[in-house]
Motif scaffolding. Sequence first.
Motif, PDB file in Angstrom:
ATOM      1  N   LEU A  19       7.574   5.523 -10.155  1.00  0.00           N
ATOM      2  CA  LEU A  19       6.410   4.730 -10.142  1.00  0.00           C
ATOM      3  C   LEU A  19       5.418   4.815  -8.911  1.00  0.00           C
ATOM      4  O   LEU A  19       4.158   4.748  -9.309  1.00  0.00           O
ATOM      5  N   LEU A  20       5.826   5.533  -7.838  1.00  0.00           N
ATOM      6  CA  LEU A  20       5.095   5.843  -6.653  1.00  0.00           C
ATOM      7  C   LEU A  20       5.364   7.269  -6.210  1.00  0.00           C
ATOM      8  O   LEU A  20       6.485   7.905  -6.553  1.00  0.00           O
ATOM      9  N   GLY A  24      -3.358  -2.650 -13.878  1.00  0.00           N
ATOM     10  CA  GLY A  24      -2.527  -1.500 -13.795  1.00  0.00           C
ATOM     11  C   GLY A  24      -1.724  -1.198 -12.918  1.00  0.00           C
ATOM     12  O   GLY A  24      -0.812  -0.480 -12.722  1.00  0.00           O
ATOM     13  N   LEU A  25      -1.326  -1.974 -11.803  1.00  0.00           N
ATOM     14  CA  LEU A  25      -0.805  -1.663 -10.692  1.00  0.00           C
ATOM     15  C   LEU A  25       0.787  -1.880 -11.300  1.00  0.00           C
ATOM     16  O   LEU A  25       1.349  -2.549 -11.988  1.00  0.00           O
ATOM     17  N   PRO A  26       1.589  -0.906 -10.727  1.00  0.00           N
ATOM     18  CA  PRO A  26       3.144  -1.199 -11.341  1.00  0.00           C
ATOM     19  C   PRO A  26       3.794  -2.211 -10.635  1.00  0.00           C
ATOM     20  O   PRO A  26       3.392  -2.694  -9.513  1.00  0.00           O
ATOM     21  N   VAL A  27       4.691  -2.862 -11.304  1.00  0.00           N
ATOM     22  CA  VAL A  27       5.370  -3.946 -10.826  1.00  0.00           C
ATOM     23  C   VAL A  27       6.954  -3.937 -11.030  1.00  0.00           C
ATOM     24  O   VAL A  27       7.445  -3.260 -11.986  1.00  0.00           O
ATOM     25  N   VAL A  28       7.682  -3.836  -9.903  1.00  0.00           N
ATOM     26  CA  VAL A  28       8.997  -4.105  -9.670  1.00  0.00           C
ATOM     27  C   VAL A  28       9.449  -5.414  -9.299  1.00  0.00           C
ATOM     28  O   VAL A  28       8.860  -6.139  -8.581  1.00  0.00           O
ATOM     29  N   GLU A  57       0.819  -1.207   0.069  1.00  0.00           N
ATOM     30  CA  GLU A  57      -0.108  -0.024   0.114  1.00  0.00           C
ATOM     31  C   GLU A  57       0.932   1.114   0.052  1.00  0.00           C
ATOM     32  O   GLU A  57       2.172   1.167   0.078  1.00  0.00           O
ATOM     33  N   ALA A  58       0.260   2.314  -0.168  1.00  0.00           N
ATOM     34  CA  ALA A  58       0.900   3.488  -0.500  1.00  0.00           C
ATOM     35  C   ALA A  58       1.794   4.196   0.876  1.00  0.00           C
ATOM     36  O   ALA A  58       2.950   4.976   0.378  1.00  0.00           O
ATOM     37  N   GLY A  59       1.712   3.473   1.981  1.00  0.00           N
ATOM     38  CA  GLY A  59       2.575   3.774   3.004  1.00  0.00           C
ATOM     39  C   GLY A  59       3.592   2.944   3.106  1.00  0.00           C
ATOM     40  O   GLY A  59       4.680   3.140   3.948  1.00  0.00           O
TER      41      GLY A  59
END
Length: 322
Positions: free
Chosen positions: A313-314, A64-68, A21-23
């Motif tokens: 990406l974030l 559409g979630l970015p993936v690393v 998640e974003a945090g």
Amino acid sequence: MGPVLIALDWGTSSLRGFLMEAGGSVLEQRGSPHGITNLPEPGTAGFDAAFEALCGPWLERWPGLPVVAGGMVGSAQGWRKAPYAECPADARQLAAAAVPVEARRGTRILIAPGVVSRPAGAAPDVIRGEEIQIAGALLLHPELATGSHFLMPGTHSKWAEVREGRITGFRTYMTGELFAVLSRHSLLGRLMTEAAAEPDMAQAAFARGVAMARAAQPGELAHHLFAARTLGLTGELPGAALKDFLSGLLIGHEVLGGLGAAGAGDVPLVLIGEEELCRRYAGVLRTFGRTPDRLLGNTAPPGLFHFATAAGLLAPPQEASR
């Protein structure tokens, strides 16, 4: 809060995925035995199949979630080779040297590079995956960025130095691989038994190996190794304890060399890795008069989050929370 990232820690023998998640917290984790040497089918199709099996359900729900991805997936034997970033390196250098690969479903996966160190007058050294663990440790503990040493024990143990948030150098010790080769494929293993020693006996044998290493003169490892045979031949150690002695000897010599290269304890020494192995190394370090300042577990997820943020990406966690 909903997920913003899929992070993959893709090693030689296993694949782990983290929905984040974003945090920067992990919402869900999945594991797979499909490391780069154990794919469901050969070649590129095998990487695609392993990725789809692990992450397909996530991407169906959150397209559409970015993936690393980090680790050996970026090696010469990986999905796509990500050339090493030059030392000194931080998350920004890793992001600048990253390479993308596209999965069959059209998802773009950004693969982190390793790092190469080229010390003057010495052979180059490389890390791949550990740079992500260090990035995660620095995200979780920013106070370590000023100056710290990191020890990441394993098959190929890494001792790395960080200054001003950048990896400035590191050394690799093939301790785990040496143990496996010597105990399974050398003369030393012939007196070793499959049955484990009793805990007290194993601990004493391990401590004996550490003590021998601590008292070593330069260049004595090759001589000391033969003791893993002669202690059995003379009956001073039973066959069940010889592996423990060899383990203590090899880890002791690693710590002797690692502390010598790291210099005086003027900066924190941090252990990263599997808990039991880190505790074993911590005990050896104390025998040598150096108590580690922190023992950290798996810092790959925050490291991949840090890498994704550096790659654009974030949004940084403080901005995402506004």
